[in-house]
Design an enzyme around this catalytic site. Structure first.
Site, mmCIF file in Angstrom:
data_model
loop_
_atom_site.group_PDB
_atom_site.id
_atom_site.type_symbol
_atom_site.label_atom_id
_atom_site.label_comp_id
_atom_site.label_asym_id
_atom_site.label_seq_id
_atom_site.Cartn_x
_atom_site.Cartn_y
_atom_site.Cartn_z
ATOM 1 C CB CYS A 113 -0.905 0.010 1.229
ATOM 2 S SG CYS A 113 -2.248 1.222 1.099
ATOM 3 C CE LYS A 188 -7.656 -0.981 4.777
ATOM 4 N NZ LYS A 188 -6.324 -0.591 4.332
ATOM 5 C CE LYS A 241 -7.306 -3.503 7.895
ATOM 6 N NZ LYS A 241 -6.206 -2.976 7.176
ATOM 7 C CB SER A 267 -5.078 -0.945 15.327
ATOM 8 O OG SER A 267 -5.904 -0.092 14.563
HETATM 9 C C1 PBG Z 1 -3.600 0.611 4.913
HETATM 10 C C2 PBG Z 1 -3.888 -0.221 6.087
HETATM 11 C C3 PBG Z 1 -4.621 0.143 7.209
HETATM 12 C C4 PBG Z 1 -4.620 -0.946 8.070
HETATM 13 C C5 PBG Z 1 -3.885 -1.951 7.462
HETATM 14 N N1 PBG Z 1 -3.473 -1.498 6.220
HETATM 15 C C6 PBG Z 1 -5.219 1.417 7.648
HETATM 16 C C7 PBG Z 1 -6.085 2.240 6.853
HETATM 17 O O1 PBG Z 1 -6.736 1.853 5.890
HETATM 18 O O2 PBG Z 1 -6.100 3.404 7.245
HETATM 19 C C8 PBG Z 1 -5.291 -0.969 9.397
HETATM 20 C C9 PBG Z 1 -4.957 -2.063 10.280
HETATM 21 C C10 PBG Z 1 -5.372 -1.887 11.682
HETATM 22 O O3 PBG Z 1 -6.140 -0.997 12.068
HETATM 23 O O4 PBG Z 1 -4.905 -2.711 12.465
HETATM 24 N N2 PBG Z 1 -2.451 0.238 4.249
#
Ligand code: PBG
Length: 324
Positions: A113, A188, A241, A267
């Site tokens: 990403c 996601k 997710k 998280s």
């Molecule tokens: C983006 C990404 C995110 C997470 C994993 N990959 C955050 C987002 O989309 O802002 C979040 C993972 C988490 O909250 O543990 N590359």
């Protein structure tokens, strides 16, 4: 019904869902520099590591029998096009080389990403105030190839651009990496539960939010379509997710595709459990193992969780059986 619940041995005989360390994937944040080990304040117990510290941490992860490590990189500097993401000497590329050298048997998956690498914090290249889909997927493919060249066992695009799995698959094949699987973050959601991660990855968008590319939390049929498209484009494993607020989506994607499925316990989900445990409001090991078991029961093959290492320890203490 109670007769088969009378002893742990009887319960274990008929238990429908199993949970072991081999199902768990440990996310890890790698930063530039030397000798760095810093706590993420919103995620107690989670640290950001520079490369040699990460290699030391990986020894514990490998010893705990955890299935894989998922790497996120935080570069020393960021720019408009996220060039640190596809730099052969970038933080993730160097970390993968070091990890594979020290622990050839530990499976290393890389997050693909741009958001950790762009100065504006969006997951792609911004043009006229919007993330440009097709330009972004070229940069993502470059990123995936540089991870594969470094020795990554699998690449995991988490950007939610359209068509990126097909482009990454095609370019990996052309560059001699036909054997590297793609773990696609298919569903996601634009979730409020990513807050602590954005602190850890310094990836909060400067302007706007991610609703222009991540899924609307109100939709489930759309998640199934995303999953089907990713499979058609060549995804080897799918991902849903976050986890707990989306277990219905986990079940549907599993049932309707039958494909290998990872679920990301994110998280915010981690931090909520940690906060409640720190206050003495829940029994942490029991609540965590119940949570992870529920994610497996809903249809997850693998679970990405910041609790991987701790949970593996608790599972071992119970000799792999769960007493809920
Ligand atoms: C983006 C990404 C995110 C997470 C994993 N990959 C955050 C987002 O989309 O802002 C979040 C993972 C988490 O909250 O543990 N590359």
């Amino acid at each position: 019904m109670r007769r088969m619940r009378r002893s742990e041995a009887l319960r274990a005989l008929v238990r429908e869902t199993d949970l072991s360390a081999s199902h768990l994937i440990q996310p890890a944040f790698v930063v530039a520099g030397e000798g760095v080990r810093e706590e993420v304040s919103s995620m107690p117990g989670v640290e950001r590591f520079s490369i040699s510290e990460l290699v030391a941490e990986a020894t514990e992860i490998a010893t705990a029998g955890i299935g894989a490590i998922l790497l996120f990189g935080i570069p020393a500097s960021k720019d408009e096009s996220g060039s640190g993401a596809y730099d052969d000497e970038g933080v993730v590329q160097m970390a993968v080389r070091a990890l594979k050298e020290a622990h050839p048997d530990l499976t290393v998956i890389t997050d693909v990403c741009l958001c950790e690498y762009t100065s504006h914090g969006h997951c792609g290249f911004v043009r006229d105030g919007e993330v440009d889909n097709d330009l972004t997927i070229e940069l993502l493919a470059k990123t995936a190839i540089s991870h594969a060249e470094a020795g990554a066992d699998a690449v995991a695009p988490s950007d939610m651009m359209d068509g990126r799995v097909g482009t990454i698959r095609h370019q990996l094949d052309e560059e001699g990496h036909a054997g590297v699987p793609i773990v696609a973050y298919s569903a996601k959601y634009a979730s409020a539960f990513y807050g602590p991660f954005r602190e850890a990855a310094e990836s909060t968008p400067e302007l706007g939010d991610r609703r222009g590319y991540q899924l609307d939390p109100a939709n489930a049929a759309e998640a199934v379509r995303e999953a089907q498209l990713d499979l058609e484009e060549g995804a080897d494993m799918l991902m849903v997710k976050p986890a707990l607020p989306y277990l219905d989506v986990v079940r549907r994607v599993k049932q309707e595709t039958g494909a290998p499925l990872a679920v990301y316990h994110v998280s915010g989900e981690y931090s909520m459990l940690k906060a409640a445990a720190a206050n003495g409001w829940i029994d942490e090991p029991a609540a965590v193992l119940e949570t992870l078991t529920a994610i497996r029961r809903a249809g997850a093959d693998a679970i990405v969780t910041y609790y991987a290492k701790e949970a593996a320890g608790w599972l071992q203490a119970e000799s792999g059986s769960i007493t809920v």
